[in-house]
Scaffold this active site. Structure first.
Site, short mmCIF file in Angstrom:
data_model
loop_
_atom_site.label_atom_id
_atom_site.label_comp_id
_atom_site.label_asym_id
_atom_site.label_seq_id
_atom_site.Cartn_x
_atom_site.Cartn_y
_atom_site.Cartn_z
N GLU A 84 21.96 -9.96 -44.49
CA GLU A 84 20.79 -9.80 -43.62
C GLU A 84 20.86 -10.81 -42.49
OE1 GLU A 84 17.69 -9.25 -41.54
OE2 GLU A 84 17.97 -7.86 -43.22
N ASN A 162 5.68 -4.20 -39.67
CA ASN A 162 4.96 -2.98 -39.28
C ASN A 162 3.56 -2.95 -39.87
OD1 ASN A 162 5.17 -2.07 -41.98
ND2 ASN A 162 7.01 -0.87 -41.57
N GLU A 402 -2.29 6.92 -33.63
CA GLU A 402 -2.79 5.94 -34.59
C GLU A 402 -3.97 5.20 -33.99
OE1 GLU A 402 -0.99 1.63 -35.69
OE2 GLU A 402 0.35 3.33 -36.07
N HIS A 487 9.45 2.23 -33.14
CA HIS A 487 10.06 3.20 -34.06
C HIS A 487 11.41 3.71 -33.56
CE1 HIS A 487 5.61 4.34 -35.11
NE2 HIS A 487 5.97 3.21 -35.70
N ASN A 525 4.70 8.02 -38.11
CA ASN A 525 5.39 6.76 -38.39
C ASN A 525 6.56 7.04 -39.33
OD1 ASN A 525 2.45 6.48 -37.90
ND2 ASN A 525 2.96 4.32 -37.77
#
Length: 546
Positions: A84, A162, A402, A487, A525
């Site tokens: 990561e 998010n 949203e 996104h 989403n």
């Protein structure tokens, strides 16, 4: 490689058949149940991956797709190492908190920037960005020529930053999202599995009606319904019982204290608490944070040599390592995976990748706006940072909006929205050899279809309510937040750059398993769709490739 091709193991043993695998590992494991993994090899070594190490599976990235792959592979008895680029986010800062507040960004907020770059970067017409120390913070505002792409940096990827809106697309829209995927399988098996794994739930309607923290959403509902638009509650991965306790004052506040954009300290069920927690509990998954992959290339005998830079917290390279893996899963997110694959093809590390790599990238039609309400329609000084509802005009106008929070801590009389639209424009990543970097062909003007589609909702609401757009949130006299996406999708599209299960063309043992597979738009989403697709693909890979 066809989806029925099996690979021989590194030791030359014949591969398990699908029937033999299921019998050995337990069908419940493969199908998402709770049967225990086979006990065999010792657990992966603790600590960062070592130079010269060999691992059966290396997963690049710890977001939704990578976390699904790691868990299911581990349950099937395979040792996995995940690398990561971001931090582990498991150690509190000087204030005792792991993540900083949205209203007070500090060194933890942004990935290797010396000044914040907030998505909503003006308020009352004044810029609000501030100087910060350079640090491997949790939110990356990656700038391309025509767009800024916001991405999570850390163990858990985008789940750290998010809003947690866990939306399954309407079934009638699915063919436009993933045209090569069987919809019945997705809706009967993989979407339910993803929602269960993510811990998805819906707000208590009675509490929604009563709490001051969702007054902004109730105002949004009233305005939507008065203009004839469907207002829909949207599932989320926040712990709604915890949020009730936040309001009652019995637990530390998190969503109700404006924690969202730069991480959430308590109530949100990020991947650290769901898929990754289960993966680690198998004893077969190790994670190396602050490790960035720069090369993947064949190393003979069915293995791949992977070059990895270890980073310090100000972005410096502290070590360079080369490890080998029998299989590599690219799960660095749409942008990270696409950039890496485009670079590897162009520079000759993986020259046999096909010409579809880098293509089909889209922004999920993201565009933001605010509306200035009348004084009799206050949206509340208290606002939960977790959105719970939206306005659905997809069929008629190509937009799902949203109803988003604006948790400034003061009354703003503003309704704020993030729209997802049916924007048809797609961009391509390409290698700029002279500059030594990957570039994206997106043009700012390509946002105009998104604006037009969002206007099918908000022009009508403004006309009905006698209100106007806010012009002080994205600049001076600028209505639309058309400079960004939350996104990113595409760049290694399923069935084009890969086969129909994410296997990369030209190379056995290389897979894409993240949002890069989805061609630019999910109609909502995207992270539930990314998770469900990963569940589908890894099940097939386990059953046929091991």
């Amino acid at each position: 490689m066809s989806d029925t091709t099996s690979l021989r193991s590194a030791a030359g043993r014949p591969p398990l058949s699908r029937r033999g695998f299921i019998a050995g590992a337990g069908a419940a494991v493969v199908l998402g149940g709770t049967a225990p993994a086979r006990a065999a090899a010792a657990a992966p070594a603790a600590g960062p991956i070592a130079d010269g190490a060999h691992v059966p599976v290396l997963v690049i990235g710890t977001g939704y797709g990578g976390s699904v792959a790691a868990l299911r592979l581990a349950q099937a008895g395979v040792d996995v190492h995940m690398v990561e680029m971001g931090m582990a986010w498991d150690t509190p800062g000087p204030d005792g908190k792991i993540f900083c507040n949205t209203r007070e960004p500090d060194y933890r907020s942004y990935w290797l920037r010396t000044r914040t770059k907030a998505p909503l970067n003006y308020f009352l017409g004044f810029p609000i960005d501030r100087d910060i120390p350079r640090h491997t913070g949790v939110l990356d505002a990656e700038e391309f020529a025509g767009i800024t792409v916001y991405q999570g940096r850390g163990v858990g990827g985008g789940s750290l930053v998010n809003g947690g809106m866990a939306v399954t697309p309407r079934r009638e829209n699915f063919a436009s999202v993933l045209p090569t995927v069987n919809a019945a399988e997705m809706y009967d098996v993989y979407y339910p599995r993803a929602n269960a794994g993510l811990g998805v739930g819906t707000i208590d309607p009675a509490w929604f009606e009563a709490t001051a923290y969702y007054q902004y959403a109730r105002v949004g509902r009233k305005h939507a319904q008065r203009s004839g638009f469907p207002f829909v509650f949207v599932p989320d991965v926040y712990d709604w019982d915890y949020m009730k306790q936040e309001e009652a004052g019995t637990v530390p506040q998190s969503a109700l204290a404006a924690e969202i954009l730069y991480g959430n300290n308590h109530g949100k069920k990020s991947l650290q608490k769901t898929y990754l927690a289960q993966a680690r509990a198998t004893g077969r998954v190790a994670i190396s944070p602050l490790h960035r992959v720069t090369s993947v290339a064949p190393a003979g005998t069915g293995r791949y040599a992977v070059v990895i830079e270890q980073l310090g917290t100000t972005g410096e390279v502290t070590a360079t390592k080369t490890v080998t893996a029998e299989r590599v899963f690219f799960a660095a997110g749409s942008v990270g995976t696409s950039k890496l694959l485009v670079k590897l093809k162009a520079t000759g590390a993986l020259p046999d990748l096909n010409g579809e790599v880098g293509k089909g990238w889209g922004d999920n039609g993201n565009v933001m706006c605010g509306r200035a309400n009348h004084l009799w329609d206050p949206t509340g000084a208290k606002q939960s940072a977790i959105p719970c509802a939206g306005i659905d005009n997809w069929a008629a106008g190509g937009a799902f909006a949203e109803v988003a929070p604006l948790p400034t801590g003061i009354e703003t009389f503003a309704s704020f929205y993030l729209s997802i639209t049916r924007n048809p424009n797609r961009a391509q990543f390409s290698w700029n050899a002279a500059a030594g970097r990957v570039e994206l062909s997106w043009q700012t003007a390509w946002k105009q279809p998104s604006i037009d589609m969002a206007k099918t909702i908000f022009d009508k609401i403004n006309s009905k309510e006698g209100t106007i757009y806010r012009t002080d949130l994205f600049g001076v006299y600028k209505i639309w937040g058309d400079h960004l996406t939350y996104h990113p999708l595409g760049g290694a599209v399923l069935g084009k750059a890969t086969d129909n299960y994410g296997r990369l063309s030209g190379y056995s043992g290389l897979y894409v398993i993240d949002g890069a597979l989805i061609p630019g738009n999910t109609t909502v989403n995207p992270f539930v769709t990314i998770t469900a697709l990963a569940e589908r693909n890894i099940e097939r890979v386990i059953a046929t490739d091991l």
